[in-house]
Write a protein that holds these residues in place. Structure first.
Motif, PDB file in Angstrom:
ATOM      1  N   HIS A  75      67.037  20.435  17.203  1.00 16.58           N
ATOM      2  CA  HIS A  75      66.670  19.836  15.914  1.00 16.58           C
ATOM      3  C   HIS A  75      66.314  18.360  16.112  1.00 16.58           C
ATOM      4  CE1 HIS A  75      68.625  23.353  14.117  1.00 16.58           C
ATOM      5  NE2 HIS A  75      67.928  23.071  13.024  1.00 16.58           N
ATOM      6  N   GLN A  76      67.156  17.690  16.925  1.00 16.44           N
ATOM      7  CA  GLN A  76      66.911  16.248  17.184  1.00 16.44           C
ATOM      8  C   GLN A  76      65.552  16.045  17.850  1.00 16.44           C
ATOM      9  OE1 GLN A  76      69.969  13.911  19.220  1.00 16.44           O
ATOM     10  NE2 GLN A  76      71.453  15.453  18.606  1.00 16.44           N
ATOM     11  N   ILE A  77      65.267  16.929  18.833  1.00 14.80           N
ATOM     12  CA  ILE A  77      64.000  16.788  19.564  1.00 14.80           C
ATOM     13  C   ILE A  77      62.820  16.976  18.609  1.00 14.80           C
ATOM     14  CG2 ILE A  77      62.520  17.897  21.301  1.00 14.80           C
ATOM     15  CD1 ILE A  77      65.112  18.451  22.925  1.00 14.80           C
ATOM     16  N   ALA A  78      62.863  18.041  17.793  1.00 15.26           N
ATOM     17  CA  ALA A  78      61.752  18.321  16.871  1.00 15.26           C
ATOM     18  C   ALA A  78      61.571  17.175  15.881  1.00 15.26           C
ATOM     19  CB  ALA A  78      62.017  19.627  16.131  1.00 15.26           C
ATOM     20  N   THR A  79      62.686  16.724  15.334  1.00 16.35           N
ATOM     21  CA  THR A  79      62.618  15.639  14.344  1.00 16.35           C
ATOM     22  C   THR A  79      62.032  14.371  14.973  1.00 16.35           C
ATOM     23  OG1 THR A  79      64.588  16.540  13.314  1.00 16.35           O
ATOM     24  CG2 THR A  79      63.982  14.298  12.687  1.00 16.35           C
ATOM     25  N   LYS A 113      52.747  23.895   9.919  1.00 15.53           N
ATOM     26  CA  LYS A 113      51.929  25.034  10.366  1.00 15.53           C
ATOM     27  C   LYS A 113      52.560  25.757  11.568  1.00 15.53           C
ATOM     28  CE  LYS A 113      47.646  22.712   9.020  1.00 15.53           C
ATOM     29  NZ  LYS A 113      46.511  21.963   9.556  1.00 15.53           N
ATOM     30  N   VAL A 114      53.607  25.162  12.146  1.00 15.64           N
ATOM     31  CA  VAL A 114      54.188  25.736  13.364  1.00 15.64           C
ATOM     32  C   VAL A 114      55.073  26.936  13.001  1.00 15.64           C
ATOM     33  CG1 VAL A 114      55.735  25.299  15.324  1.00 15.64           C
ATOM     34  CG2 VAL A 114      54.103  23.550  14.589  1.00 15.64           C
ATOM     35  N   VAL A 115      54.778  28.055  13.621  1.00 14.57           N
ATOM     36  CA  VAL A 115      55.549  29.283  13.347  1.00 14.57           C
ATOM     37  C   VAL A 115      56.979  29.113  13.866  1.00 14.57           C
ATOM     38  CG1 VAL A 115      55.708  31.766  13.841  1.00 14.57           C
ATOM     39  CG2 VAL A 115      53.467  30.688  13.513  1.00 14.57           C
ATOM     40  N   GLY A 116      57.951  29.442  13.019  1.00  8.91           N
ATOM     41  CA  GLY A 116      59.357  29.361  13.429  1.00  8.91           C
ATOM     42  C   GLY A 116      59.997  28.036  13.063  1.00  8.91           C
ATOM     43  N   LEU A 117      59.201  27.104  12.508  1.00  7.74           N
ATOM     44  CA  LEU A 117      59.735  25.788  12.139  1.00  7.74           C
ATOM     45  C   LEU A 117      59.553  25.580  10.641  1.00  7.74           C
ATOM     46  CD1 LEU A 117      60.810  23.094  13.474  1.00  7.74           C
ATOM     47  CD2 LEU A 117      58.477  22.255  13.284  1.00  7.74           C
ATOM     48  N   LYS A 118      60.639  25.202   9.982  1.00  2.59           N
ATOM     49  CA  LYS A 118      60.521  24.953   8.553  1.00  2.59           C
ATOM     50  C   LYS A 118      60.813  23.469   8.294  1.00  2.59           C
ATOM     51  CE  LYS A 118      62.332  26.288   4.084  1.00  2.59           C
ATOM     52  NZ  LYS A 118      63.510  26.795   3.397  1.00  2.59           N
ATOM     53  N   VAL A 119      59.840  22.807   7.688  1.00  7.56           N
ATOM     54  CA  VAL A 119      60.034  21.394   7.352  1.00  7.56           C
ATOM     55  C   VAL A 119      60.707  21.319   5.990  1.00  7.56           C
ATOM     56  CG1 VAL A 119      58.877  19.216   6.823  1.00  7.56           C
ATOM     57  CG2 VAL A 119      58.067  20.635   8.711  1.00  7.56           C
ATOM     58  N   ILE A 120      61.786  20.565   5.942  1.00  6.27           N
ATOM     59  CA  ILE A 120      62.560  20.511   4.688  1.00  6.27           C
ATOM     60  C   ILE A 120      62.097  19.307   3.866  1.00  6.27           C
ATOM     61  CG2 ILE A 120      64.870  20.204   3.728  1.00  6.27           C
ATOM     62  CD1 ILE A 120      65.880  21.472   6.383  1.00  6.27           C
ATOM     63  N   ASP A 121      61.799  19.576   2.590  1.00  2.00           N
ATOM     64  CA  ASP A 121      61.498  18.459   1.688  1.00  2.00           C
ATOM     65  C   ASP A 121      62.829  17.789   1.372  1.00  2.00           C
ATOM     66  OD1 ASP A 121      58.759  18.839   1.574  1.00  2.00           O
ATOM     67  OD2 ASP A 121      59.007  20.495   0.158  1.00  2.00           O
ATOM     68  N   LYS A 122      62.934  16.518   1.786  1.00  2.00           N
ATOM     69  CA  LYS A 122      64.228  15.846   1.717  1.00  2.00           C
ATOM     70  C   LYS A 122      64.760  15.748   0.292  1.00  2.00           C
ATOM     71  CE  LYS A 122      66.219  13.815   4.571  1.00  2.00           C
ATOM     72  NZ  LYS A 122      67.399  14.339   5.287  1.00  2.00           N
ATOM     73  N   GLN A 123      65.999  16.147   0.156  1.00  4.86           N
ATOM     74  CA  GLN A 123      66.688  15.966  -1.119  1.00  4.86           C
ATOM     75  C   GLN A 123      67.984  15.219  -0.831  1.00  4.86           C
ATOM     76  OE1 GLN A 123      67.174  19.881  -2.700  1.00  4.86           O
ATOM     77  NE2 GLN A 123      64.976  20.174  -2.939  1.00  4.86           N
TER      78      GLN A 123
END
Lengths: 449, 100
Positions: free
Chosen positions: B5-9, B29-39
């Protein structure tokens, strides 16, 4: 075919744009780090706090394992100002050696480190080449656990001399550092050196200032003790000479009387000088005591004028006192009668000393919530360059020498301190040399003590 | 937050410094990766659809390739440099191939 060419060209353009943006991003990050460093250096004056803050900033921004900043003098060697370490280093150092790396010193005697002092940077992959007082085996274990691959030590130079050291340890080879990391490190060295130099200078000035204050306090105490010691025998000299003059020990011949009178007059002058010194000591040691009460300022001034009138007239000077008519009690103030009387006497005495012909006009009036005493003479006046330091210690008019004025230069200083303690104001006005002077004192009508 | 997670971020944030918000759009667009809209209160910026190390490495490889496809070799170097300090804790076999 044409479509493939367009794709290829647009891909090349995107790549070029990316590279340019990357360069800009590196510059932005470097500038941002420099801005933070400048802010720290401007807002931090204590060398240890400065060292700690810069270390924290570098560790966080450049993801280092360890940062430490040292001041350096050839006499004392390196002295740690601040450091910051990664959680991994803290853990491994604590479990392997105990404490933290701040206990240990960079060993400037080691061959690998010596060249720092000639201004060279050290890039070393082996911690054991640098630290002293730590077992090599333990260091290697820490190095392995934290993956420390490189230690860099930079001399912080000012005017060609090493004033400090910056030590950073990181978990990468030096050659693997990114462009941003390399540029940042090179750029920050000088900023840290200047901030450190400024901070150390401030510290030195602060220490010197504290020493001076202590010396000044000791001097004041010495003057106080010496003055007290002088006053007792002088009181005896003055008292016995006065008794001799009054005939308490039988008749005194004319020649002897003249001599005794000189002794009496001289001792009287010396008593006044010593009283000035004692007042200064009391003011500076904060032991001046004020006895507050209601004082009829008009009567007090009138009495003082009455006391000196004869002397002044013998010197060929006129003295006039006028209180502007006001309801009864207008000129009554809350004050220390003895000390305020000393201020008025001092101003009149000064006017007398500096006036060779003409006279002195003294007026009393009410100005708003204050009463104002004005002592105006037709004397030598005050040079505008003397005016700003008139109420400073040992300050005397430039013309004092010309007209053979004797004095300690403390009278106006003491007067100002007394007036200040009464929450009043004192100042002087003069149109220049040869045009007389006016001294003005304003004291509040009533005040809360 | 796992090391992957750290690496991707870290990679997405570094790319954001260079190409702006596009970095997040491409990551989506990357399959297997979900970008979270920060809350408020959320710590992670991304989620992996599978938490197995092998799948996480593949997701990171796809993320690096996504940027490389658009911006060339330089973008891959940026990804490698920016995670240098993190991957030292990984065994060579645990490091995504795109970052070795």
């Amino acid at each position: 075919m044409a479509e493939t060419n367009i794709d290829s060209i647009s891909h090349d353009v995107a790549e070029q744009l990316y590279k340019q943006n990357q360069e800009l991003a590196v510059r932005n990050k470097t500038l941002s780090l420099l801005r933070e460093l400048y802010q720290i250096s401007i807002l931090t004056i204590d060398p240890k706090t400065l060292g700690g803050r810069i270390s924290n900033l570098l560790l966080d921004t450049l993801e280092l394992e360890f940062v430490s900043i040292y001041s350096y003098t050839p006499e004392t060697g390196p002295a740690l100002l601040g450091y910051s370490q990664s959680p991994k280093l803290k853990e491994s150092w604590g479990s392997t050696i105990g404490g933290d790396p701040s206990d240990k010193q960079i060993d400037l005697q080691r061959e690998a480190v010596k060249k720092l002092l000639s201004g060279e940077t050290i890039i070393d992959s082996n911690l054991t080449n640098i630290w002293s007082g730590v077992n090599d085996e333990q260091l290697l274990r820490i190095k392995g656990f934290c993956h420390i691959r490189t230690t860099l030590i930079y001399p912080l130079m000012i005017d060609g001399a090493v004033r400090g050291l910056l030590n950073v340890s990181l978990n990468r080879e030096y050659n693997d550092l990114s462009q941003f990391e390399r540029e940042s490190i090179i750029n920050i060295i000088n900023v840290i050196a200047v901030a450190l130099d400024r901070s150390i200078l401030y510290q030195q000035i602060k220490i010197a200032n504290e020493k001076l204050k202590e010396l000044d306090r000791q001097k004041t105490e010495f003057v106080s003790i010496a003055s007290h010691q002088l006053r007792s025998p002088l009181t005896a000299i003055k008292g016995y000479s006065s008794m001799l003059l009054e005939g308490s020990f039988g008749p005194v011949g004319e020649k002897a009387r003249e001599a005794i009178d000189r002794v009496f007059q001289s001792s009287q002058k010396l008593v006044l000088v010593i009283e000035d010194f004692l007042n200064i000591s009391r003011i500076e040691l904060g032991t001046m005591k004020y006895e507050w009460g209601n004082v009829d300022f008009e009567k007090m001034t009138s009495d003082i004028v009455g006391d000196v009138r004869h002397n002044l007239e013998q010197n060929g000077l006129q003295i006039n006192f006028k209180a502007f008519p006001a309801p009864v009690g207008t000129y009554t103030i809350t004050a220390d009668s003895g000390k305020i009387s000393q201020v008025v006497s001092n101003l009149i005495d000064n006017a007398n000393k500096y006036t060779k012909q003409g006279g002195i006009d003294i007026t009393l009036s009410k100005e708003g919530n204050a009463i104002r005493l004005t002592v105006k003479d037709t004397g030598v006046g005050i040079d505008p360059t003397t005016m700003p330091k008139l109420f400073a210690k040992f300050s005397r008019s430039n013309d004092a020498g010309k007209i053979n004025i004797k004095g300690t230069g403390l009278g106006l200083y003491v007067a100002k301190q007394i007036v200040d303690a009464h929450h009043g104001k004192i100042w002087a006005e003069s149109e220049g040399v040869g045009k007389g002077s006016t001294f003005i004192v304003e004291l509040p009508v009533s005040q809360t003590k | 937050m796992s090391i992957y997670h750290q690496i991707a971020t870290r990679i997405i944030k570094e790319q954001e410094l260079i190409i702006g918000p596009l970095a997040w759009s491409e990551a989506r667009k990357v399959v297997g990766l979900k970008v979270i809209d920060k809350q408020a209160g959320q710590k992670d910026f991304v989620e992996f659809s599978s938490d197995t190390p092998t799948e996480s490495q593949e997701v990171i490889n796809r993320l690096v390739a996504q940027y490389e496809r658009l911006f060339g070799r330089a973008s891959r170097e940026v990804c490698r440099e920016v995670v240098n300090g993190i991957i030292v804790d990984l065994q060579p076999s645990e490091i995504p191939t795109s970052l070795r």
